[in-house]
Design a protein around this motif. Structure first.
Motif, mmCIF file in Angstrom:
data_model
loop_
_atom_site.group_PDB
_atom_site.id
_atom_site.type_symbol
_atom_site.label_atom_id
_atom_site.label_comp_id
_atom_site.label_asym_id
_atom_site.label_seq_id
_atom_site.Cartn_x
_atom_site.Cartn_y
_atom_site.Cartn_z
ATOM 1 N N GLY A 29 85.011 21.716 2.083
ATOM 2 C CA GLY A 29 85.822 22.487 3.014
ATOM 3 C C GLY A 29 85.119 22.913 4.288
ATOM 4 N N HIS A 30 83.917 22.395 4.538
ATOM 5 C CA HIS A 30 83.186 22.712 5.764
ATOM 6 C C HIS A 30 83.643 21.807 6.905
ATOM 7 C CE1 HIS A 30 80.279 25.200 3.608
ATOM 8 N NE2 HIS A 30 80.063 24.199 2.763
ATOM 9 N N PHE A 31 83.383 22.230 8.102
ATOM 10 C CA PHE A 31 83.478 21.353 9.260
ATOM 11 C C PHE A 31 82.109 20.702 9.400
ATOM 12 C CE2 PHE A 31 86.762 24.454 9.998
ATOM 13 C CZ PHE A 31 87.800 23.709 10.549
ATOM 14 N N ALA A 32 82.090 19.445 9.815
ATOM 15 C CA ALA A 32 80.805 18.752 9.917
ATOM 16 C C ALA A 32 80.898 17.607 10.916
ATOM 17 C CB ALA A 32 80.386 18.216 8.551
ATOM 18 N N GLN A 33 79.747 17.230 11.438
ATOM 19 C CA GLN A 33 79.667 16.069 12.314
ATOM 20 C C GLN A 33 78.310 15.408 12.121
ATOM 21 O OE1 GLN A 33 77.939 17.628 16.535
ATOM 22 N NE2 GLN A 33 80.131 17.681 16.399
ATOM 23 N N ALA A 34 78.289 14.099 12.345
ATOM 24 C CA ALA A 34 77.047 13.329 12.263
ATOM 25 C C ALA A 34 77.062 12.288 13.364
ATOM 26 C CB ALA A 34 76.933 12.644 10.909
ATOM 27 N N PHE A 35 75.887 12.042 13.934
ATOM 28 C CA PHE A 35 75.784 10.996 14.942
ATOM 29 C C PHE A 35 74.333 10.549 15.049
ATOM 30 C CE2 PHE A 35 75.741 15.182 16.777
ATOM 31 C CZ PHE A 35 74.696 15.185 17.697
ATOM 32 N N PRO A 36 74.137 9.267 15.375
ATOM 33 C CA PRO A 36 72.777 8.715 15.460
ATOM 34 C C PRO A 36 72.235 8.756 16.877
ATOM 35 C CG PRO A 36 74.345 6.945 15.533
ATOM 36 C CD PRO A 36 75.148 8.221 15.398
ATOM 37 N N SER A 37 70.945 8.508 16.979
ATOM 38 C CA SER A 37 70.283 8.305 18.267
ATOM 39 C C SER A 37 69.355 7.116 18.072
ATOM 40 C CB SER A 37 69.485 9.540 18.656
ATOM 41 O OG SER A 37 68.735 9.290 19.822
ATOM 42 N N PHE A 38 69.643 6.043 18.764
ATOM 43 C CA PHE A 38 68.859 4.825 18.592
ATOM 44 C C PHE A 38 67.938 4.587 19.762
ATOM 45 C CE2 PHE A 38 72.687 3.763 16.120
ATOM 46 C CZ PHE A 38 72.093 3.458 14.913
ATOM 47 N N GLY A 39 66.751 4.116 19.459
ATOM 48 C CA GLY A 39 65.869 3.540 20.469
ATOM 49 C C GLY A 39 66.128 2.050 20.373
ATOM 50 N N SER A 40 65.106 1.303 20.099
ATOM 51 C CA SER A 40 65.300 -0.127 19.865
ATOM 52 C C SER A 40 65.845 -0.289 18.450
ATOM 53 C CB SER A 40 63.981 -0.879 20.039
ATOM 54 O OG SER A 40 63.016 -0.365 19.147
ATOM 55 N N GLU A 41 66.945 -0.991 18.328
ATOM 56 C CA GLU A 41 67.592 -1.145 17.029
ATOM 57 C C GLU A 41 66.991 -2.322 16.279
ATOM 58 O OE1 GLU A 41 71.867 -0.753 16.940
ATOM 59 O OE2 GLU A 41 71.808 0.021 18.972
#
Length: 185
Positions: A29-41
């Motif tokens: 029941g929480h609010f949540a977010q996720a996101f990446p940060s890429f250098g060289s993939e």
């Protein structure tokens, strides 16, 4: 709001772990977010992913520069990347390692309050149950054990819903191993 920064290397499932973390939070029941940060993939390159968990809507979307929790899926990053940059003075650190925190990061153990730096042999648990060095599930269940922000069952359910069958069940088993390891059971 709990702000989490996850560090690892390409191929270790860092981005997937951040996504599973938010899914587990949604189940509770929480609010949540996720996101990446890429250098060289590329496989083996340093990867950073971010996650936020809150009890109200999250409106910010910028990278996390002052995390409450730092999860390090590959301890070889300790000398290569400033994984502790901006860490809250009362923050938590979870490192994928067989060694005691005082051996791995003595300066961080001395800097943070007692009981805020943990190591867990997540890769060993993953190899034991999954057969691959994917430490995501054990690292997330370690976060659940350390912060009590999530239940173990929610972490397990997130992996089992994303990977139905044997893979999800194996991840759930690794999660339980790490959770019990942190809780001292």
């Amino acid at each position: 709001m709990l702000q989490i920064r996850l560090h690892g290397r390409g191929g270790q499932g860092v981005v997937t772990a951040a996504e599973m973390l938010t899914l587990a939070a949604f189940y509770e029941g929480h609010f949540a977010q996720a996101f990446p940060s890429f250098g060289s993939e590329r496989t083996g390159a340093p990867v950073v992913a971010y996650a936020r968990i809150d009890n109200k809507e999250i409106r910010t979307h910028e990278p996390i520069s002052n995390p409450d929790v730092v999860i390090i899926q590959d301890k070889t990053l300790l000398g290569a990347v400033d994984v502790f940059a901006g860490l809250s003075p009362n923050g938590f650190v979870i490192i994928n390692s067989k060694d005691e925190p005082s051996k791995v990061v003595p300066e961080i153990v001395a800097k943070l309050p007692a009981g805020h730096v943990f190591t867990v042999p997540a890769t060993d648990f993953a190899m034991q149950k999954i057969g691959k060095p994917l430490p995501g599930a054990p690292m997330l269940s370690s976060l659940a054990a350390v912060t009590d922000i999530l239940k173990l069952e929610s972490v397990q359910k997130a992996f089992q819903s994303r990977y139905p069958g044997k893979i999800g069940d194996a991840n759930a088993e690794t999660a339980a191993l790490a959770y019990n390891f942190i809780k001292g059971e």
